[in-house]
Design a protein around this motif. Structure first.
Motif, PDB file in Angstrom:
ATOM      1  N   GLY A 153       0.657  -1.151   0.085  1.00 19.83           N
ATOM      2  CA  GLY A 153      -0.044  -0.034   0.144  1.00 19.83           C
ATOM      3  C   GLY A 153       0.773   1.453  -0.028  1.00 19.83           C
ATOM      4  N   GLU A 154       2.111   1.176   0.321  1.00 23.15           N
ATOM      5  CA  GLU A 154       2.823   2.278   0.471  1.00 23.15           C
ATOM      6  C   GLU A 154       3.708   2.566  -0.746  1.00 23.15           C
ATOM      7  OE1 GLU A 154       3.554   4.691   3.036  1.00 23.15           O
ATOM      8  OE2 GLU A 154       1.741   3.948   3.471  1.00 23.15           O
ATOM      9  N   ARG A 155       3.660   1.716  -1.707  1.00 25.49           N
ATOM     10  CA  ARG A 155       4.666   1.727  -3.012  1.00 25.49           C
ATOM     11  C   ARG A 155       4.187   2.940  -3.737  1.00 25.49           C
ATOM     12  NH1 ARG A 155       5.209  -4.601  -4.015  1.00 25.49           N
ATOM     13  NH2 ARG A 155       6.329  -5.303  -2.380  1.00 25.49           N
ATOM     14  N   GLU A 156       2.792   3.175  -3.958  1.00 28.89           N
ATOM     15  CA  GLU A 156       2.215   3.989  -5.053  1.00 28.89           C
ATOM     16  C   GLU A 156       2.600   5.382  -4.266  1.00 28.89           C
ATOM     17  OE1 GLU A 156      -1.884   5.617  -6.723  1.00 28.89           O
ATOM     18  OE2 GLU A 156      -1.927   3.331  -5.997  1.00 28.89           O
ATOM     19  N   ARG A 157       2.371   5.532  -3.152  1.00 31.99           N
ATOM     20  CA  ARG A 157       3.110   6.760  -2.359  1.00 31.99           C
ATOM     21  C   ARG A 157       4.347   7.131  -2.528  1.00 31.99           C
ATOM     22  NH1 ARG A 157       5.455   8.631   1.716  1.00 31.99           N
ATOM     23  NH2 ARG A 157       6.103   6.414   2.463  1.00 31.99           N
ATOM     24  N   LEU A 158       5.095   6.139  -2.508  1.00 36.75           N
ATOM     25  CA  LEU A 158       6.680   6.196  -2.682  1.00 36.75           C
ATOM     26  C   LEU A 158       6.945   6.711  -3.928  1.00 36.75           C
ATOM     27  CD1 LEU A 158       9.674   5.620  -1.631  1.00 36.75           C
ATOM     28  CD2 LEU A 158       9.473   3.594  -2.659  1.00 36.75           C
ATOM     29  N   VAL A 159       6.491   6.107  -5.017  1.00 40.73           N
ATOM     30  CA  VAL A 159       6.731   6.558  -6.281  1.00 40.73           C
ATOM     31  C   VAL A 159       6.187   7.994  -6.590  1.00 40.73           C
ATOM     32  CG1 VAL A 159       6.188   6.186  -8.791  1.00 40.73           C
ATOM     33  CG2 VAL A 159       6.699   4.152  -7.186  1.00 40.73           C
ATOM     34  N   SER A 160       5.012   8.395  -6.114  1.00 38.32           N
ATOM     35  CA  SER A 160       4.614   9.740  -6.509  1.00 38.32           C
ATOM     36  C   SER A 160       5.452  10.495  -5.683  1.00 38.32           C
ATOM     37  CB  SER A 160       2.988   9.783  -5.605  1.00 38.32           C
ATOM     38  OG  SER A 160       2.741  10.760  -5.605  1.00 38.32           O
ATOM     39  N   SER A 161       6.056  10.440  -4.451  1.00 38.29           N
ATOM     40  CA  SER A 161       6.754  11.239  -3.755  1.00 38.29           C
ATOM     41  C   SER A 161       8.271  11.285  -4.707  1.00 38.29           C
ATOM     42  CB  SER A 161       7.239  10.656  -2.557  1.00 38.29           C
ATOM     43  OG  SER A 161       5.923  10.529  -1.835  1.00 38.29           O
ATOM     44  N   VAL A 162       8.663  10.277  -5.060  1.00 32.24           N
ATOM     45  CA  VAL A 162       9.776  10.409  -6.065  1.00 32.24           C
ATOM     46  C   VAL A 162       9.668  11.256  -7.257  1.00 32.24           C
ATOM     47  CG1 VAL A 162      11.574   9.219  -7.400  1.00 32.24           C
ATOM     48  CG2 VAL A 162      10.766   8.198  -5.167  1.00 32.24           C
ATOM     49  N   GLY A 163       8.296  11.163  -7.661  1.00 33.32           N
ATOM     50  CA  GLY A 163       7.874  12.156  -8.714  1.00 33.32           C
ATOM     51  C   GLY A 163       7.781  13.581  -8.669  1.00 33.32           C
ATOM     52  N   GLU A 164       7.812  13.858  -7.161  1.00 28.98           N
ATOM     53  CA  GLU A 164       7.949  15.306  -6.927  1.00 28.98           C
ATOM     54  C   GLU A 164       9.097  15.666  -6.928  1.00 28.98           C
ATOM     55  OE1 GLU A 164       5.668  16.610  -3.556  1.00 28.98           O
ATOM     56  OE2 GLU A 164       4.411  14.658  -3.499  1.00 28.98           O
TER      57      GLU A 164
END
Length: 251
Positions: A153-164
């Protein structure tokens, strides 16, 4: 029939026959006066059944359960469960192939860090020119590791954060400047005056969503300590100070 003839008729190896004897799946005939075992039709029937069941995907423990049930009443149940399990495996294989295809088709191809999600691979491709920086390479390795290690459940948030952090030319430029400052500390001491500037630049690259609970980061955490140990002393100090800056700013 001798053991070789039995194995040949059923289409298995003599080693498999002996293994089935050892596991108690196939009755072992008594030796005759000449020292050889003679196998009959019943042995061939049971051995053929073992072969058919294993080819369907049953494990030997499951085969034992089926053979032990003289009435055969559990066979339908076992095969139904096997069919359901194979259906789940087929679905999992389709999902894995879809992820693999997306990775192979992603812009920039498979990153040096190995298989990562398509979203992360795309971000790495956007910042590919930063790979000349040793610190950028380490950072990408850590990000790839985190994507694997965090809960699903945290992977999508991680990738989104790296996107920022890497999702725009301006963000990539800021990251490049921070990496350059950190690379320059490779042979410096922790007290080097350049450490503060590198820490500030690094802190400016880290979006709030990447470490939402940064104040709870344990500086003695084994993973964090291993990350520090992989850096030069001055680089590790810069990372520590960057995390301290973020902690203070987010209070």
């Amino acid at each position: 029939m001798r053991i070789g003839e039995l194995a040949g008729v059923v289409g298995v190896t003599t080693r498999a026959v002996r293994h089935y004897h050892h596991l108690g799946l196939l009755p072992e005939p008594e030796r005759r006066a000449n020292g050889y075992r003679e196998y009959g039709l019943r042995h061939a029937v049971v051995l053929a059944r073992i072969r058919r069941l294993t080819e369907l995907g049953l494990g030997l423990a499951e085969v034992r359960d089926v053979l032990a049930d003289e009435a055969g009443k559990d066979l339908v149940e076992v095969l139904t469960e096997l069919d359901e399990d194979l259906a789940r495996q087929e679905e999992a294989l389709r999902e894995r192939r879809a992820r693999l295809r997306a990775l192979l088709d992603a812009e920039g191809g498979v990153p040096a860090e190995g298989p990562v999600s398509p979203g992360l691979a795309a971000l790495f491709a956007q910042a590919a020119h930063l790979s000349d920086s040793p610190m950028a390479v380490k950072d990408r390795e850590i990000i790839a590791f985190l994507e694997t290690a965090v809960p699903d459940g945290e992977r999508e948030r991680l990738v989104s954060s790296v996107g920022e952090a890497l999702g725009s030319p301006e963000a990539v430029a800021r990251a490049g400047e921070a990496y350059a400052l950190l690379d320059a500390l490779a042979s410096a001491e922790p007290a080097d005056p350049r450490v503060d500037g590198a820490a500030r630049a690094l802190a400016d690259c880290i979006p709030p969503t990447l470490f939402p609970d940064i104040g709870e980061l344990d500086q003695h955490d084994n993973v964090l300590r291993a990350f520090y140990d992989d850096l030069a002393p001055a680089q590790a100090e810069a990372v520590r100070r960057a995390l301290h800056i973020l902690t203070e700013e987010r209070r």
